[in-house]
Design an enzyme around this catalytic site. Structure first.
Site, PDB file in Angstrom:
ATOM      1  N   GLY A 131      25.902 -84.482 -99.765  1.00 46.05           N
ATOM      2  CA  GLY A 131      24.720 -84.995 -99.074  1.00 46.05           C
ATOM      3  C   GLY A 131      23.473 -84.296 -99.570  1.00 46.05           C
ATOM      4  O   GLY A 131      23.558 -83.257-100.231  1.00 46.05           O
ATOM      5  N   CYS A 137      31.103 -80.469-102.185  1.00 45.34           N
ATOM      6  CA  CYS A 137      29.702 -80.103-102.421  1.00 45.34           C
ATOM      7  C   CYS A 137      29.024 -79.714-101.096  1.00 45.34           C
ATOM      8  O   CYS A 137      29.383 -78.712-100.500  1.00 45.34           O
ATOM      9  CB  CYS A 137      29.001 -81.254-103.128  1.00 45.34           C
ATOM     10  SG  CYS A 137      27.557 -80.710-104.022  1.00 45.34           S
ATOM     11  N   TYR A 138      28.116 -80.522-100.587  1.00 52.36           N
ATOM     12  CA  TYR A 138      27.489 -80.189 -99.296  1.00 52.36           C
ATOM     13  C   TYR A 138      28.566 -80.013 -98.220  1.00 52.36           C
ATOM     14  O   TYR A 138      28.460 -79.133 -97.351  1.00 52.36           O
ATOM     15  CB  TYR A 138      26.495 -81.288 -98.888  1.00 52.36           C
ATOM     16  CG  TYR A 138      25.856 -81.045 -97.544  1.00 52.36           C
ATOM     17  CD1 TYR A 138      24.832 -80.117 -97.399  1.00 52.36           C
ATOM     18  CD2 TYR A 138      26.291 -81.733 -96.407  1.00 52.36           C
ATOM     19  CE1 TYR A 138      24.253 -79.872 -96.158  1.00 52.36           C
ATOM     20  CE2 TYR A 138      25.716 -81.498 -95.160  1.00 52.36           C
ATOM     21  CZ  TYR A 138      24.698 -80.567 -95.036  1.00 52.36           C
ATOM     22  OH  TYR A 138      24.129 -80.326 -93.821  1.00 52.36           O
ATOM     23  N   HIS A 149      32.182 -82.673-107.832  1.00 51.45           N
ATOM     24  CA  HIS A 149      32.461 -84.012-107.287  1.00 51.45           C
ATOM     25  C   HIS A 149      33.724 -84.604-107.927  1.00 51.45           C
ATOM     26  O   HIS A 149      33.684 -85.043-109.063  1.00 51.45           O
ATOM     27  CB  HIS A 149      31.273 -84.936-107.543  1.00 51.45           C
ATOM     28  CG  HIS A 149      30.126 -84.634-106.659  1.00 51.45           C
ATOM     29  ND1 HIS A 149      29.948 -85.256-105.447  1.00 51.45           N
ATOM     30  CD2 HIS A 149      29.114 -83.739-106.779  1.00 51.45           C
ATOM     31  CE1 HIS A 149      28.867 -84.769-104.874  1.00 51.45           C
ATOM     32  NE2 HIS A 149      28.344 -83.847-105.656  1.00 51.45           N
ATOM     33  N   GLU A 159      35.137 -87.345-107.099  1.00 47.15           N
ATOM     34  CA  GLU A 159      35.165 -88.804-107.003  1.00 47.15           C
ATOM     35  C   GLU A 159      34.517 -89.515-108.188  1.00 47.15           C
ATOM     36  O   GLU A 159      34.734 -90.704-108.387  1.00 47.15           O
ATOM     37  CB  GLU A 159      34.497 -89.247-105.686  1.00 47.15           C
ATOM     38  CG  GLU A 159      32.989 -89.034-105.589  1.00 47.15           C
ATOM     39  CD  GLU A 159      32.570 -87.608-105.169  1.00 47.15           C
ATOM     40  OE1 GLU A 159      33.387 -86.695-105.308  1.00 47.15           O
ATOM     41  OE2 GLU A 159      31.426 -87.429-104.731  1.00 47.15           O
ATOM     42  N   ASP A 201      34.949-114.350-102.178  1.00 41.07           N
ATOM     43  CA  ASP A 201      35.206-113.844-100.831  1.00 41.07           C
ATOM     44  C   ASP A 201      35.567-114.968 -99.864  1.00 41.07           C
ATOM     45  O   ASP A 201      36.560-114.878 -99.141  1.00 41.07           O
ATOM     46  CB  ASP A 201      33.997-113.063-100.314  1.00 41.07           C
ATOM     47  CG  ASP A 201      33.532-112.012-101.311  1.00 41.07           C
ATOM     48  OD1 ASP A 201      34.378-111.585-102.112  1.00 41.07           O
ATOM     49  OD2 ASP A 201      32.355-111.651-101.301  1.00 41.07           O
ATOM     50  N   LYS A 258      35.436-104.974-103.015  1.00 44.58           N
ATOM     51  CA  LYS A 258      35.523-106.196-103.827  1.00 44.58           C
ATOM     52  C   LYS A 258      36.786-106.224-104.696  1.00 44.58           C
ATOM     53  O   LYS A 258      37.456-107.247-104.805  1.00 44.58           O
ATOM     54  CB  LYS A 258      34.284-106.281-104.723  1.00 44.58           C
ATOM     55  CG  LYS A 258      34.144-107.578-105.464  1.00 44.58           C
ATOM     56  CD  LYS A 258      33.407-108.549-104.615  1.00 44.58           C
ATOM     57  CE  LYS A 258      33.199-109.876-105.281  1.00 44.58           C
ATOM     58  NZ  LYS A 258      32.446-110.780-104.388  1.00 44.58           N
TER      59      LYS A 258
END
Ligand code: XMP
Length: 562
Positions: free
Chosen positions: A104, A131-132, A218, A220, A276, A418
């Protein structure tokens, strides 16, 4: 990471809420109906006989928070993102097996810095701070965070001090990681040890005996190639997840839930030709068959062969009830002389609702409205404090719309990304061509014709667009590219064909790569391909004598021209 979501967004993209061609349609419908008393169902229950499990990501506003959620789901573990101030009552039904505290933009030593809710620690479940999130753990559990003397952004090499930690199982010795922080851990909380370090971070990873860990980097992002393995280790080895989040389970469970909810009721769904709404229709059809009626409105702004292709799949292959309305004349009448892009959108939205309501009224009693809302839309709405419909509503200034339809919502894709929707589509046996369709805006070709929309211009654009699609597909670039299309500009220029001077339209070609439509880059298409497309357009489409290629990215441009 340093930038917050809200900071990243410019004022101008507030109205562009969708990454999907379907949302516009569903949003118009949402505006049209009475929201009060709505009952939205989404299948996030575990399949029968399977224990429900989830990792819950506590969001502190990093632009990568949603990415963490996605990575965990890629490990077949269900995961949801919730704001740091979400009460336990909302989290408990997910049956969390562990928490991840996101990155963040704040600093923990700032006044009012967001912290983790008490239940994160009181639940005694494993926690992974990123991280944060790591700094939050440090502060809350009695350690010290200090402004980093040296900021650390970009690549770093992680040296494992405790290679036996379950968090590192299967990892290389010195994996590259992506850093982005200014503050650092000055003193770990009592009971924690440093598990890995980098050149600038003596405590790049820390952990304690209770399964609480912190990562300074990070995991991710793609720049941390082994990051997913770390997240997987956390989910499986530390939280003890089973990995039952599979598309097959999701489908079975959705069908069971939809059956239960709908009972003998009637459902309507607006088909748009997009992925969708198509997946929603197929899923609901499998659950309740002919209790579902799809309404397919041809607004006259669709691409060539679009209607036929959609019919082929839904009516011929699946045998669904479809009410088809060719409302071309109505839409084009309303669009006559309209040049402002936002007025175009407003007019199209209003007309759509009118047509849809007329048709829905003919069916008689209807109980449910199905919608293809996706998880990023849900998160976006929650983060901005307004629903997608509110945004489009404000943007289009669609006040006083008829609100006669009192329908409950069914949103079976509400918790899906998605790519998961595409997998559901494939597993349901939908044709690849439909599942991998590039996004197409709700207002269709109207916003790809600069200036007023006429039948003549629509035909020119359809022909040019058809050639673009044809060549892009032949070059096998349709799928890797986010969107590819032609724009009919209102510029006319001089050309020469044979012995004749011509004065024709300028067509612009747009091809972009993107992850989510929030940012996009222009595609570096091969020159030969550009040349073929340009030649074919000027030779085969009468009225066009010049083609240009748009080489701007988003930002500062947008993907569409209007
Ligand atoms: P922009 O042009 O804002 O587009 O970069 C981002 C994504 O949204 C699509 N788009 C729309 N979709 N109704 C829609 O349903 C709209 O009015 C609309 N405007 C843009 C665009 O195609 C791209 O995928």
């Amino acid at each position: 990471m340093a930038k917050s979501k809200s900071k990243q967004k410019s004022k101008t993209d507030v109205h562009r809420v969708s990454t999907s061609g379907d949302i516009e349609v569903s949003t118009y419908l949402e505006i049209a109906k009475e929201i009060s008393g709505e009952q939205s169902i989404a299948a996030r229950e575990a399949a029968p006989g399977i224990e429900r499990e989830a990792i819950v990501v506590i969001d502190f506003g990093s632009q990568y928070s949603l990415l963490i959620t996605r990575r965990i789901r890629e490990c077949q573990v269900y995961c949801e993102l919730v704001s740091y101030d979400t009460p336990w009552e909302k989290v408990a039904p997910l049956n969390p097996k562990g928490f991840i505290l996101s990155g963040g933009p704040a600093s923990v030593y700032q006044a009012k810095a967001p912290l983790a809710p008490a239940y994160v620690y009181e639940s005694h479940l494993p926690v992974l701070g990123i991280c944060y999130g790591m700094q939050v753990i440090t502060k809350q559990l009695g350690g010290q965070v200090a402004p980093g003397a040296k900021q650390e952004y970009g690549h770093a090499i992680l040296h494992l001090s405790d290679a036996d930690s379950p968090l590192f199982a299967g990892l290389d010795d010195s994996p590259p990681v992506w850093m982005s922080h200014a503050d650092r851990i000055e003193e770990m909380p009592p009971g924690f040890t440093a598990l890995a370090y980098t050149e600038n971070s003596p405590v790049a990873v820390m952990g304690n005996e209770d399964g609480i860990f912190g990562l300074q980097f990070h995991p991710e992002v793609a720049h941390t190639p082994q990051g997913k393995a770390i997240l997987r280790n956390f989910a499986y080895r530390i939280c003890g997840c089973q990995g039952n989040w599979t598309i097959g389970n999701f489908i079975n469970d959705s069908i069971t839930n939809i059956k239960k909810l709908v009972g003998k009721g009637k459902v309507i769904n607006a088909l748009s030709g997009g992925v969708d709404s198509a997946v929603v229709a197929t899923l609901i059809y499998q659950a309740v068959g002919d209790q579902l009626t799809c309404i397919y409105v041809n607004n006259g702004l669709l691409r060539r062969e679009e209607v036929e292709r959609t019919f082929k799949v839904f009516r011929e292959n699946l045998g669904m009830n479809i009410i088809y309305v060719d409302a071309t004349e109505r839409f084009l009448d309303r669009l006559k002389g309209v040049v402002d892009p936002e007025v175009k959108r407003k007019v199209i939205g209003e007309e759509f609702i009118e047509v849809f309501e007329e048709e829905a009224n003919k069916i008689g009693r209807v109980d449910f409205l199905a919608q293809g809302t996706l998880y990023p839309d849900v998160i976006e709405s929650a983060a901005s404090g307004s629903t997608a419909s509110a945004k489009i509503k404000t943007h289009h200034n669609v006040g006083g719309l008829p609100a006669k339809m009192r329908l409950n919502l069914i949103e079976p894709l509400r918790y899906l990304f998605k790519d998961e929707v595409r997998q559901v589509g494939l597993e349901l046996g939908m044709p690849e061509e439909m599942v991998w369709r590039q996004p197409f805006p709700g207002p269709g070709l109207a916003i790809r014709i600069i200036g007023d929309v006429t039948k003549e211009k629509l035909e020119i654009l359809r022909s040019a667009d058809f050639i673009v699609m044809n060549e892009i597909k032949k070059a096998k670039l349709y799928r890797p590219l986010w969107q590819t299309f032609a724009v009919l500009t209102d510029v006319k220029s001089v050309g020469v064909m044979g012995d004749y001077r011509t004065y024709g339209y300028l067509v612009a070609l747009r091809a972009v790569t993107s992850e989510d439509a929030m940012t996009a880059d222009w595609a570096r298409l091969p020159y030969d391909l550009l040349s073929r497309i340009s030649n074919r357009i000027v030779n085969e489409v009468s009225g066009v004598n010049r083609v240009v290629y748009d080489i701007t990215s988003k930002p500062p441009s947008t993907i569409e021209w209007e």
